[in-house]
Design a protein around this motif. Structure first.
Motif, short mmCIF file in Angstrom:
data_model
loop_
_atom_site.label_atom_id
_atom_site.label_comp_id
_atom_site.label_asym_id
_atom_site.label_seq_id
_atom_site.Cartn_x
_atom_site.Cartn_y
_atom_site.Cartn_z
N TRP A 183 -1.29 12.43 -2.94
CA TRP A 183 -1.11 10.38 -2.63
C TRP A 183 -1.59 9.98 -1.19
CZ3 TRP A 183 0.68 6.72 -6.26
CH2 TRP A 183 1.03 5.35 -5.82
N ARG A 184 -2.47 9.60 -1.07
CA ARG A 184 -3.68 9.65 0.24
C ARG A 184 -2.88 8.07 0.70
NH1 ARG A 184 -9.73 10.74 2.18
NH2 ARG A 184 -9.17 9.64 4.38
N GLU A 185 -2.82 7.44 1.98
CA GLU A 185 -2.65 6.24 2.63
C GLU A 185 -3.69 6.70 3.94
OE1 GLU A 185 0.62 3.86 1.90
OE2 GLU A 185 1.01 4.09 0.07
N ALA B 122 -3.29 8.19 -5.55
CA ALA B 122 -3.72 7.38 -4.69
C ALA B 122 -5.05 7.72 -3.09
CB ALA B 122 -2.68 6.52 -4.57
N GLY B 123 -6.22 6.30 -3.30
CA GLY B 123 -7.00 6.96 -2.13
C GLY B 123 -7.89 8.03 -2.74
N SER C 151 -6.26 7.92 -9.74
CA SER C 151 -5.34 6.44 -9.33
C SER C 151 -5.49 5.48 -10.03
CB SER C 151 -6.11 6.40 -7.43
OG SER C 151 -7.86 5.73 -8.01
N SER D 216 5.14 6.55 2.87
CA SER D 216 4.36 6.06 2.59
C SER D 216 5.03 4.75 1.76
CB SER D 216 3.78 6.93 1.25
OG SER D 216 2.96 5.51 0.72
N GLY E 135 2.87 2.77 -0.49
CA GLY E 135 2.75 2.93 -1.65
C GLY E 135 4.01 3.62 -2.47
#
Length: 385
Positions: free
Chosen positions: A150-152, A189-190, A202, A33, A35
């Motif tokens: 942690w999402r992207e 994140a996200g 986040s 990722s 991020g």
């Protein structure tokens, strides 16, 4: 009658797959990722002026395993056996590495599994490599199982409260979360969507754990002192506990001062009644020799004198060393010590100092890894023996 004979067909049912490159499938695996890579640049120490690099979670299998207490060399073999039945690949095609795991039960270890091909690329690199999910701190397990996510885009990286990590498509997260027993969720994140009751962190994601960012699959030689940064994080707390456990605090300066003060008070009290008018100078040895009965050596064993001589020799060495195990053989008056230090050079210098002090030292095979080195030494005799 229906014709059932086989007839050739000149067209394929689907488009062909290009297999020109042997690495075609590998190249389709996702990368780490962006991020999390930015967090690595922020938090991870540089080695040889190179930032840490992340291995995508799809390349790293993580397992929580239970193994009996063992030496470092035996523990690597036990880790391999523990995960052999849990991976869908021949054990010869992978490498198993112990990962960082704080506050775990004795014998419970975190195992990382990588293919030999990926590990070969990492071993030849000049920069440290670590799994991308180590950039996510473990959620607190006190309230039960929990996940930090942690999402992207359509990809999510998950760090569980037991230390393992993995990645998956974000669309699969609700079903996997349900199958896992609905652990508590934290969104770092996200957004995770309305179907998942996650606490949103986040705005200010917590930083990664210092021990996690100090980990690396490969340990390149560092310029200056940065190479010891990883070892310092792990040894800072463990060093004091080991010293207390082995009784080395007996050589602490403050303790020696307290003993000297007690002896001085005893001497003053004795002189007041037996030798009135005799001043007590700084050298109380002759006076105590006259007033104190000579202790008998009967029943005194050789263990404490030998331990005292070894500890005195080690105290004069500037190398950083810790004792992981200590035993004594009465028959041959031999100390068996498992020593640990940041590097093999320190262990070699300690062995030379012991031999120069008159000890007979036999060393086993030294091992190095995870930012430190250890060796078992059998120490016999001494400068005063």
């Amino acid at each position: 009658m229906t014709n059932q004979s086989i007839t050739p067909v000149s067209v394929a049912s689907e488009r062909p797959i290009d297999l020109r490159d042997a690495n075609a499938l590998k190249n389709r695996l996702p990368s780490a990722s962006s991020g999390l890579m930015a967090r690595a640049d922020t938090y991870c120490p540089k080695v040889n002026d190179l930032p840490a690099r992340l291995v995508a979670a799809e390349h790293v299998g993580s397992f929580l395993v239970d193994v009996p207490r063992a030496t470092a060399r035996q523990r690597r073999a036990l880790l391999t056996f523990a995960v052999e039945d849990r991976i869908a690949a021949p054990i010869q095609s992978v490498q198993v590495v112990q990962g960082p795991l704080d506050s775990a039960d004795p014998g419970r270890l975190l195992a990382f599994v990588l293919s030999q091909e990926v590990m070969a690329e990492i071993a030849s690199a000049d920069a440290p490599y670590l799994p991308e999910f180590l950039m996510i701190p473990r959620p607190d397990p006190e309230g039960g199982p929990a996940w930090s996510v942690w999402r992207e885009g359509d990809r999510a990286v998950v760090r569980a409260s037991d230390g393992i990590g993995f990645a998956l498509r974000a669309a699969m997260l609700p079903s996997l979360w349900a199958r896992a027993g609905h652990p508590k969720l934290y969104a770092l994140a996200g957004t995770l969507g309305d179907a998942l009751p996650a606490e949103d962190l986040s705005a200010a994601p917590p930083p990664p754990d210092p021990r996690d960012i100090a980990f690396s699959f490969a340990r390149p030689a560092a310029a200056g002192t940065e190479g010891f940064a990883a070892w310092r994080w792990a040894a800072a707390a463990a060093g004091a506990a080991l010293l207390i456990h082995l009784g080395l605090t007996a050589f602490d300066t403050a303790a020696l001062k307290r003993i000297a003060q007690q002896e001085r008070i005893a001497a003053e009290a004795a002189i007041a009644g037996v030798l009135p008018g005799v001043p007590l100078t700084g050298d109380v040895g002759p006076i105590l020799a006259r007033l104190t009965p000579t202790p008998s050596d009967a029943g005194r064993g050789p263990f404490l004198p030998l331990l005292n001589e070894v500890a005195g020799t080690l105290a004069q060495n500037s190398a950083t060393v810790g004792f992981r195990r200590l035993s004594w053989g009465r028959r041959d008056n031999t100390l068996v010590v498992l020593m640990q230090s940041p590097g093999l050079e320190d262990l070699q210098r300690i062995e030379q100092d012991l031999e120069s002090a008159g000890f007979a030292v036999r060393s086993g095979a030294a091992t190095a890894g995870n930012g430190g080195a250890e060796v078992e030494m059998r120490i016999t005799g001494g400068a005063g023996g």
